[in-house]
Write an enzyme that holds these catalytic residues in place. Structure first.
Site, mmCIF file in Angstrom:
data_model
loop_
_atom_site.group_PDB
_atom_site.id
_atom_site.type_symbol
_atom_site.label_atom_id
_atom_site.label_comp_id
_atom_site.label_asym_id
_atom_site.label_seq_id
_atom_site.Cartn_x
_atom_site.Cartn_y
_atom_site.Cartn_z
ATOM 1 N N LYS A 80 0.859 -1.181 0.000
ATOM 2 C CA LYS A 80 0.000 0.000 0.000
ATOM 3 C C LYS A 80 0.895 1.231 0.000
ATOM 4 C CE LYS A 80 -3.920 1.967 2.598
ATOM 5 N NZ LYS A 80 -4.772 1.798 3.792
ATOM 6 N N SER A 155 -9.675 1.696 2.609
ATOM 7 C CA SER A 155 -8.787 2.418 1.725
ATOM 8 C C SER A 155 -7.743 1.533 1.023
ATOM 9 C CB SER A 155 -8.063 3.519 2.495
ATOM 10 O OG SER A 155 -7.256 2.972 3.506
ATOM 11 N N SER A 179 -9.855 -0.531 6.855
ATOM 12 C CA SER A 179 -9.238 -0.456 5.524
ATOM 13 C C SER A 179 -8.482 -1.688 5.066
ATOM 14 C CB SER A 179 -8.312 0.747 5.456
ATOM 15 O OG SER A 179 -9.075 1.890 5.253
HETATM 16 N N1 GLN Z 1 -13.098 4.385 5.849
HETATM 17 C C1 GLN Z 1 -12.567 4.766 7.128
HETATM 18 C C2 GLN Z 1 -12.108 6.202 7.040
HETATM 19 O O1 GLN Z 1 -12.289 6.775 6.046
HETATM 20 C C3 GLN Z 1 -11.448 3.870 7.535
HETATM 21 C C4 GLN Z 1 -10.235 4.089 6.730
HETATM 22 C C5 GLN Z 1 -9.073 3.289 7.195
HETATM 23 O O2 GLN Z 1 -9.196 2.284 7.889
HETATM 24 N N2 GLN Z 1 -7.894 3.773 6.850
HETATM 25 O O3 GLN Z 1 -11.587 6.743 7.958
#
Ligand code: GLN
Length: 486
Positions: A80, A155, A179
């Site tokens: 990532k 994400s 994510s």
């Molecule tokens: N979708 C959640 C956010 O936007 C979690 C994102 C994540 O785990 N990085 O914060």
């Protein structure tokens, strides 16, 4: 024989060590696959095929010399693009870091490099990991390999898409509110968010430091265990990493759930959860009961407030963490500006996307004098209540089972204009980060050709029980053997 890019890390590792295949051959198979499907999947932001070929050749040489190698030696890996990689651009899918080349590796990355994993490149995400679909990437969304018009989740959507599409055998994602698990669920793979502190955060670009954790995204539970063996453990460079012995997680992968007590928290099957998704999860629970576990409904009453509290705490931490992008030391710098304040304003206005700006504003507001007690402090109090709910549940149950996400993968653009709907994609996963506990997602069915994820929550530092329960279920089913027709 199945194409090499379609096999698991465990299978490939055995073939490599028996010298039936070389790391170079395997790498070429994955590169050819990337060339074939990447126009549709768009998982990679920065491919590193030259580096991959070089690393694979080194693994082959070391094996020829008779060196003892890690089981991950020669296994193609996607990272990532929020993990710092020495000499390789690390963008966080943000224009503000479009030209940032870190001078050091994240600890997760250096451990995987040392193990001989072959880096295929850096993969897409929502900008600074803020989002649930990769649509917030400054470089455009990735496609879900099961239906490229749909999102791969987020994400860590580039990571999940790459593994599901055969563009990498294993990937690393990060999880602040879901994510790793939600994209794993959308793409039909396994994703594990370890206990907070299990894996070093050094070199993981901070979104919300008290919630962030890196972890494996793989095709099978055993592969996730193999990655955990390499990335877990105390790191002197991260004071929040925990000094606990790292077990051999692959030993936990045995089919045995006799006497395992499963709690089924009813809040995760409430309104908003697709009935077909809930049905798949209930069937998975039944399967585990047939295999020797017992299940019972339970309740985590504070979960109701989790989403609201998360969207105070995460933006509050983000507003502080993202203050460092000022155009002075690294990253984007505006060409037109007047004065040092002007430089920062212009740089940040140009460099950050809309979602990131919104979160910085919400976070700054929640932390400001007069609002701190009303928002930030109360959100922290809710966090304590959530942790206590889990403590109570884990005094009775070994694991808790829920859907990973309320729905299957949605269409690109479908929720882009509805921030609340997008945030609801994480209702089932946020509690793990708020409580610091581990959570694993694995495939438990398909609805209209799209994968469904089963989430397993466990006690702090008890990733082994999660892996054992997940492995037992996986071995009794065949969801993990399916591959998308791309
Ligand atoms: N979708 C959640 C956010 O936007 C979690 C994102 C994540 O785990 N990085 O914060």
């Amino acid at each position: 024989m199945a194409a090499l890019y379609n096999l698991t890390a465990h299978e490939l590792s055995a073939m490599l060590s028996r010298q039936e295949i070389s790391a170079r051959e395997l790498t070429e198979s994955v590169i050819a696959r990337i060339e074939a499907v990447e126009p549709k999947v768009r998982a990679y932001l920065t491919p590193t095929h030259d580096l991959a070929r070089q690393q694979a050749a080194e693994v082959d040489e070391r094996r020829a010399r008779g060196d003892s190698l890690s089981p991950l030696a020669g296994i193609p890996l996607a990272l990532k693009d929020i993990l710092c990689t020495r000499g390789i651009r690390t963008t966080c899918a943000s224009k503000i870091l479009h030209n940032f080349v870190p001078p050091y590796d994240a600890t997760v990355v250096s451990r995987l490099r040392e193990a001989g994993a072959v880096c295929m490149g850096k993969v897409n995400l929502d900008e600074f990991a803020m989002g649930s679909s990769t649509e917030n990437s400054a470089f455009g969304p990735s496609g879900n390999p099961w239906d490229v018009e749909r999102v791969p989740g987020g994400s860590s959507g580039g990571s999940s898409a790459a593994v599901a599409a055969g563009e990498a055998i294993i990937a690393i994602g990060t999880d602040t509110g879901g994510s790793i698990r939600q994209p794993a669920s959308f793409c039909g793979i396994v994703g594990l968010k370890p206990t907070y502190g299990r894996v070093s955060r050094y070199g993981l670009v901070a979104y919300a430091s008290s919630l962030d954790q890196a972890g494996p995204m793989t095709r099978t539970v055993l592969d996730a265990a193999m990655v955990m063996n390499v990335i877990s453990g105390k790191d002197p460079r991260d004071s929040t990493s925990v000094d606990l012995p790292v077990p051999d997680f692959t030993q936990a992968c045995r089919p045995d759930v006799h006497g395992v007590r499963i709690g089924v928290p009813k809040e995760f099957f409430a309104q908003g959860v697709d009935t077909a998704v809930a049905q798949c999860v209930r069937e998975a629970i039944e399967t585990l009961c047939e295999l020797g576990a017992t299940a019972e409904e339970c309740s985590l009453p504070s979960i109701e407030y989790c989403l609201a509290a998360y969207y105070i705490i995460a933006p509050a931490e983000a507003s502080s963490n993202l203050a460092r992008y000022d155009g002075v030391k690294y990253g984007h710098r505006s060409r037109e500006w007047a004065g040092h304040i002007g430089l920062m304003e212009k740089t940040r206005a140009e460099g950050f996307g809309a979602e990131v700006k919104q979160r910085i504003m919400i976070g700054t507001y929640a932390l400001s004098a007069g609002y701190y007690d009303a928002f930030y402090k109360r959100a922290q109090q809710v966090r304590t209540l959530i942790r206590r709910d889990f403590d109570r549940a884990f005094s009775q149950y070994d694991v808790l089972l829920t859907p990973t996400a309320p729905t299957t993968a949605f269409r690109i653009g479908e929720k882009a204009d509805d921030p609340l709907a997008m945030k609801l994609a994480d209702v089932c996963t946020l509690p793990a980060n708020m409580a610091g506990i581990p959570g694993l997602s694995l495939p438990c069915g398909f609805i209209e050709g799209l994968p469904v994820g089963l989430q397993i929550y466990g006690k702090p530092y008890d990733e082994e029980t999660l892996l054992r329960v997940a492995y037992t279920y996986e071995q009794a089913t065949d969801w993990h053997t399916r591959r998308p027709a791309l």
